[in-house]
Enzyme design. Structure first.
Site, mmCIF file in Angstrom:
data_model
loop_
_atom_site.group_PDB
_atom_site.id
_atom_site.type_symbol
_atom_site.label_atom_id
_atom_site.label_comp_id
_atom_site.label_asym_id
_atom_site.label_seq_id
_atom_site.Cartn_x
_atom_site.Cartn_y
_atom_site.Cartn_z
ATOM 1 N N ARG A 124 0.837 -1.206 0.000
ATOM 2 C CA ARG A 124 0.000 0.000 0.000
ATOM 3 C C ARG A 124 0.874 1.260 0.000
ATOM 4 N NH1 ARG A 124 -5.639 0.647 0.773
ATOM 5 N NH2 ARG A 124 -6.088 2.872 0.633
ATOM 6 N N THR A 149 -15.257 15.449 0.400
ATOM 7 C CA THR A 149 -16.677 15.690 0.643
ATOM 8 C C THR A 149 -17.325 14.392 1.099
ATOM 9 O OG1 THR A 149 -18.744 16.521 -0.330
ATOM 10 C CG2 THR A 149 -17.256 15.328 -1.808
ATOM 11 N N HIS A 150 -18.161 14.499 2.126
ATOM 12 C CA HIS A 150 -18.784 13.321 2.717
ATOM 13 C C HIS A 150 -20.288 13.547 2.845
ATOM 14 C CE1 HIS A 150 -19.196 9.704 5.104
ATOM 15 N NE2 HIS A 150 -19.837 10.386 6.034
ATOM 16 N N ASP A 182 -7.175 14.455 6.966
ATOM 17 C CA ASP A 182 -6.045 14.120 7.822
ATOM 18 C C ASP A 182 -5.876 12.609 7.820
ATOM 19 O OD1 ASP A 182 -8.049 13.157 9.471
ATOM 20 O OD2 ASP A 182 -7.829 14.735 10.986
ATOM 21 N N ASP A 238 -12.607 10.601 7.889
ATOM 22 C CA ASP A 238 -13.628 11.650 8.004
ATOM 23 C C ASP A 238 -13.483 12.438 9.312
ATOM 24 O OD1 ASP A 238 -14.608 10.601 5.620
ATOM 25 O OD2 ASP A 238 -16.077 9.342 6.625
#
Length: 206
Positions: free
Chosen positions: A68, A111-112, A144, A148
């Protein structure tokens, strides 16, 4: 004339938020331009929208890398090559790692589709509906290392109707979410933003 601010946009799907941003950027007064679109998977319709406008694109898939961290490095390198003033995660379904976050500290937004800190994660609208809230909405925030959890830049609300299903509520949220994204990014690019502890403000003045 001041050169438009540079936006890099990350997507995982059809690109409705990306399309809204690109349309806004057609107005010179908006103050920004999309200079790179990156997808995390093949077949994203948003890539076609970008390519039709001559915007550079890249597809960087996690499964193409042994670790990753290697994917994170590749994404950071691709973004740095475009020298963006802001990285916009617009429906991007991957959590960015430390190399991307360190390359653009305080310059990545997401955006959530819930009113954070309530209902984080990928099931925000259905979680809100099942909980029985009367108001739902969307949140634009600085990314960050958490999920969220960054400072909130803007929020908008939509009513939860008695006959709402997950799909109808989600669609209503998406409409408000797109408008909020376009408006807030424009303000950030024209007027700046600042952070004081947990609070974020949409101008750079003290």
């Amino acid at each position: 004339m001041t050169a438009p601010a540079r936006l890099a946009v990350l997507i995982s799907g059809g690109g409705s938020n990306l399309e809204a941003l690109m349309r806004a950027c057609e107005d010179p007064a908006y103050g920004a331009e999309v200079v790179l679109v990156v997808a995390d998977r093949d077949g994203c319709g948003g890539m076609d929208l970008a390519e039709q406008r001559g915007i550079p694109t890249a597809t960087i898939k996690v499964n193409d890398y042994a670790e990753r961290a290697d994917w994170d490095h590749a994404l950071a390198t691709e973004l740095q090559g475009a020298n963006p003033d802001l990285v916009v995660s617009a429906g991007f379904l991957k959590i960015m790692g430390p190399q991307v976050l360190q390359a653009f500290p305080g310059k990545i937004i997401n955006t959530h589709n819930s009113l954070l800190p309530s209902f984080p994660g990928i099931h925000g609208p259905v979680d809100a509906l099942n909980y029985g809230v009367k108001i739902a909405g969307a949140t634009l925030f600085l990314v960050d290392e958490g999920m969220d959890t960054g400072q909130i830049l803007a929020q908008c609300t939509v009513p939860v109707l008695e006959d709402d299903t997950e799909d109808t509520l989600l669609e209503r949220i998406k409409v408000a979410e797109r408008a909020q994204l376009v408006e807030t990014v424009g303000i950030m690019m024209r007027s700046g933003w600042r952070v004081e502890g947990r609070r974020a403000f949409l101008n750079s003045e003290d």
